[in-house]
Write an enzyme that holds these catalytic residues in place. Structure first.
Site, short mmCIF file in Angstrom:
data_model
loop_
_atom_site.label_atom_id
_atom_site.label_comp_id
_atom_site.label_asym_id
_atom_site.label_seq_id
_atom_site.Cartn_x
_atom_site.Cartn_y
_atom_site.Cartn_z
N ARG A 172 0.83 -1.21 0.00
CA ARG A 172 0.00 0.00 0.00
C ARG A 172 0.86 1.26 0.00
NH1 ARG A 172 -1.81 4.38 0.63
NH2 ARG A 172 -3.69 5.06 1.73
N SER A 266 -31.12 -22.81 2.25
CA SER A 266 -31.03 -23.69 1.10
C SER A 266 -32.25 -23.49 0.23
CB SER A 266 -30.95 -25.13 1.59
OG SER A 266 -31.44 -26.02 0.62
N ASN A 274 -26.46 -23.43 5.88
CA ASN A 274 -25.16 -23.57 5.24
C ASN A 274 -24.17 -22.55 5.78
OD1 ASN A 274 -25.74 -25.73 3.47
ND2 ASN A 274 -26.91 -24.32 2.17
N ARG A 306 5.99 -1.38 -24.51
CA ARG A 306 4.64 -1.78 -24.03
C ARG A 306 4.31 -3.08 -24.73
NH1 ARG A 306 1.06 2.67 -24.92
NH2 ARG A 306 2.77 3.45 -23.63
#
Lengths: 395, 395, 395, 395
Positions: A172, A266, A274, A306
């Site tokens: 970052r 479900s 689930n 490039r």
């Protein structure tokens, strides 16, 4: 295709975000030109470009191979001041704009990932601390090994998340602008100003991104390191999700994802719950390796000034990887605090399996499994120490 | 994220298409139920479901992990006849609906691929035939080898495309419905009718898909073979695109992508003409291997009666691979007829490099490169024979 | 590195095998030349080349980039008859020799795979038939769904294995020689004989491989299809191994790998029995997708008349994939007959979980789980029918 | 299979090396036990274990799934002193030994990579400096863009290599021992000594590896970061090799790999000189992404206290990746100094293509291409500054 990428809308790494980032990049470059005297400052009000309505048609993007040329055309047409219009994008190449915009998107994504990983880590630290004495069966190659604690398991997940957070933070910090012009020499920029490096610096400063020593049109280190950090993140999350899924099998039932309202329903089985979050996180983790490979491959094929396809092959993989990391980390941050840890079930199992769990021990009279935990607690402590040292949280 | 997937809108493999396919699947099941006497036929007008407005929110999809449950809820709410509403989706599981819908989308995609490959093959056959005597330098490991003809090169591309088309056709023929119910036993369906296999047959017939011997919830052969055929397609296209890019380098300039209006424009270089189609096709080919790997991986991890993440990891990869194959094959079908083949440039190069091109020959007086073409023409003939035998075109 | 590839020595896909295949290929070409009158037949005794001691040093292989040139040098030096020596390899290029040798190795590997898959299928058919009435819990997304039978589970594994065997058989049949000379035109061969295609035909016949219509130096369909069939094989084996590992967890304990003498021992836990075969098979299945991707990638980058690296990148992946498929299929053929199926454990679990397993059923008085098996038996029957139809075994 | 991995013998990352590293690891653990008073020091002469003849049969490795158990058996049998024999490996698990041995091998490999990258960087710095004024055509998407210098190209390759070297150095520093015992708690070790952490510390010190805070049996950060650094290395090398291959095409002929004696020979074309080193380096770079993916995948699936296959799937990929990185970096270190840079060819091309190379410039009277180099020289300077700052070389 959001219907096949559940949760992806929360990441919002989509065309709207990309378009905004592209416009923001062109605007920053305009301001960098102004800062270097090439346009009068009053001619570049910050909102100018953002207000211009832009609609990029797929055929225009396809015609030039990327969205920048069509965007620049439309922005130019929308700028009232002809002096400004004529300077838009001047000195940049389309890769400068697109790479930089993707770094902006990556930054936003990493910020979301960072904060989700912090929340996940916090919840894991709590679990690790609370369950220092929750003895459970250790399992290797699917079979019982020696006893461990759930605290240690949570501590290992925690350290995995902290490792990933470190990697994300490091990446970052270094996310760079891309700024090299047509072939990475700043050729046109150097005809505009005496020192084109100042343009690069102003551009980077406008966007709060790092200024690279050299353009990286074909040296994809920033993308590679981004990929690797995201891959590390998804691997760490994949481990905890997969462990939770195993421990949540009804025959084991030691840890369970507690469903929130409506979650885990479900389509056919009315009472079934689930473990949807864990499944989605694991599903994301199973996708990351191939996306990481894609970015490594594109980096290895970045020829000329490039490349002829390798760069294009990067985009969807990077977008998907960012989106998966944001979504999965945010799902993990929801999943971990929702876990129900059934220490009674753990204890029952440990009692039943005591012979196997203590088979390693060479003593005439081995004590109970809880007396054979080795350094488990010390390892929990080490993990917590690292967490508290880096998180700024207080114990 | 279409902006990063140039040309993808022409494939239209998007959420709109998926939603339509999901609805079509549920409608076909209703009709199969009706055909077996479980609903009165007049209650199931074909347009019923398609007309119900559906809007799936990401959070609903995420809550159940896939889009089917939320869709079924909304469809049920939209069906006026309570008898029909109560039978909607009964006997299916969400994987039945989603897998089948993806097969419908795959079929549409394969049809587009087939027709684009046929067009590409036709254009390549023309090139192969026209350039049987266009001698050019053969190149191995980047260096001159012996002479070849451009006809042979086109013939090799052609056979690659025909191989891929064969693979696509074989897969297209076998695309199956998915129909197993909650855990692949047709449990609920068997409570409804005496022979649930008849429901499967009617379902398959309604959709024009194949009826599988057994459900394939965790035996992903259909997906694997689809992946492999698409991978083979993109590999074949990748070879021709990469060759065209090499031969179109200005220093070689033997074959060029001829730009259509507006195509290939650079954002900064006014006179530049980029070989955009070839670049995009090559870029697609560089993405296919990782997507194929994803689908192989998911197949290998398809445990239990429905796996905990591996199935979810399939969806975006399958969608991307289908989209890339449609787009790249259609771009190839546009690219090949647009090629400009500069036989004069080829001849000049062959003349210049004659010594190297003939170095292998062991004769006292070697003739010109055009006399050292071996079986090149016979190979062209073999390729054309295969093309005309299978295409139905007349010579 | 066999120590890190347990079981790989049984595949024997190593340098010794490769060297033998390379020599066999050159010998077959010599005989093809003889069959076309270019060498006198009595000069080419079949054992000639095989008896010549060859030792390829890594530096020689590296110097030319592949092992063929150094091999040809050494073989030539070892042939007594100068007429024969001078004709060795004439008309071939190193890629012809190496690709053909790899097809020979692939054939041997596929034969081993075929026979191991047949044995595995036989054992699975027995299991499927024996356990038609062995009711067990169905599991989706790790949680209980409706009841299934172990017979159905074995039947699904069986069909996966039969699918893979079909794919392997189809590929096995088509494995071609490679024969194109320096740049795929048979340039040199055409200077030797009037119809070089007859040389190709004789070469193919000598080796029992298929004669391709055109060389495939850069059209890697044969390698791709081989890769895909091997990938499909390892995916099918991965599923059954992963299922067995799950069902063999001590908390589930419904199916167990029964160790043979010495197998599954732990380095530290005296009484532990690890499911070693299942772990190794699953480990192999986790490696296949990346190897398949490698071969797809190399195919997509096969430019010019021989590519500059993509071909080289194929070799280790192909070798590994062949080896893994042989080893894993042979391990599966050992694993399946060794399974201990604990039907009592299955029954106990079904009884305990009856409420959940029957939650789907809409009846006032649902019967026991064994009455809610839907078409499970019909599916078993379908699988067995396919097995007996194709295996030639009698019921 | 060294015949298919040209140059791999120079890396020597083979079973011999692994066996030595495994023995060295067990010896270090014995010494750590001695340092903690569990064996008398005089009983553990450093050469003891290394001198014991060990021969691991594939079937023994397969029987336990990894080479450690069989090795420990044989070492124990070979130790004369029964007190020492009985303590061998006590407290470790097989994963401790194997993971640690692989870290030792990784360290040796990284040292070779580091030194090869340093040599490569040195040669690249020389090229960058010498060719600051060697103007050449910039090329994007295969077509002419604006002028660049060969110095800048070399500088970009250099920075890629420096980035990779940084990554390798960072990873090298942190390579940890693995030490957790049967299930990552040091259970047995804690029965032997009061503070088992001291055993870990002594073990790490003996081997010169880092001491991790916690075991990493299922938290594969060290392997992931190793993979990523090796992947980054091979990507950087792949770029320069691919660029060299393009620039060395006979039609471009601006840079050429100069063959050393015997290198680059063709099996059929007598005068051909293949750019073998560049081809092999590029071939290696094309393999790395899939190997990196394998290690990311294994990391994501590292469940329980030791996973059921994911760990096993790591080994061959890690071994191959290490070997490829050593070989390719050493080939690059040989390749770069051998390059012939044809500045005359560059100049001729720039003159011919001047119109296109200057099309971007907006001046009434543009100067020659050499006047339109923008910041090329400043970028070269930045790269050299970084090289000299970190290499310790003097300018």
């Amino acid at each position: 295709m959001p219907l096949l990428e559940p949760g992806s809308r929360r990441a919002a790494i989509d065309d709207t975000a990309l378009l905004a980032a592209l416009v923001r990049t062109e605007a920053a470059w305009l301001r960098a030109l102004a800062a270097n005297g090439l346009i009068k400052h009053e001619q570049v009000p910050s909102a100018t470009l953002e207000a211009i309505p832009v609609r990029l048609r797929d055929e225009d993007v396809e015609a030039t191979g990327n969205p920048v040329t069509a965007l620049v055309d439309q922005l130019r047409a929308g700028i009232n001041d002809p002096d400004v219009a004529s300077m838009l994008h001047v000195g940049l190449t389309s890769q400068d704009t697109l790479d930089t915009a993707l770094m902006l998107i990556a930054r936003d994504a990493l910020d979301q990932v960072t904060s989700a990983l912090a929340a996940t880590a916090g919840a894991l630290a709590t679990l690790a601390d609370e369950h220092r004495r929750s003895v459970m069966a250790g399992r290797t190659l699917t079979q019982y090994a020696v006893p461990v604690t759930f605290g240690l398991k949570a501590a290992q997940w925690l350290v995995g998340v902290l490792d990933a957070a470190d990697a994300v933070t490091a990446v970052r910090r270094g996310l760079p602008v891309q700024c090299g012009g047509a072939a990475g020499t700043l050729s046109r920029a150097a005809d505009l100003v005496a020192d084109p490096m100042q343009l690069v610096a102003a551009f980077a400063q406008e966007l709060g991104l790092a200024r690279p020593d050299l353009p990286w049109h074909t040296r994809r280190t920033p993308v590679l390191r981004l990929a690797d950090a995201l891959g590390e993140t998804l691997a760490a999350l994949g481990v905890l999700a997969s462990d939770i899924l195993l421990l949540g099998r009804p025959e084991i039932a030691e840890v369970r994802e507690m469903p929130t309202e409506g979650n885990g329903r479900s389509s056919t089985l009315p009472h079934k719950q689930n473990p949807v979050l864990a499944v989605l996180v694991r599903g994301a983790a199973l996708q990351a390796p191939q996306l990481v490979a894609q970015l490594h491959l594109s980096a290895a094929l970045a020829v000329d000034e490039r490349p002829d396809g390798a760069w294009h092959a990067e985009w969807p993989a990077l977008q998907r990887l960012l989106s998966l990391a944001v979504v999965a980390s945010s799902q993990a941050a929801e999943l971990i605090p929702s876990l129900y840890v059934d220490t009674a079930a753990m204890s029952r199992r440990v009692a039943e399996a005591a012979d196997e769990l203590l088979a390693e021990r060479r003593r005439d009279e081995p004590g109970p499994p809880s007396s054979y935990l080795g350094a488990a607690d010390a390892f929990v402590e080490a993990a917590l120490r690292r967490f508290f040292d880096t998180s700024g949280d207080e114990r």
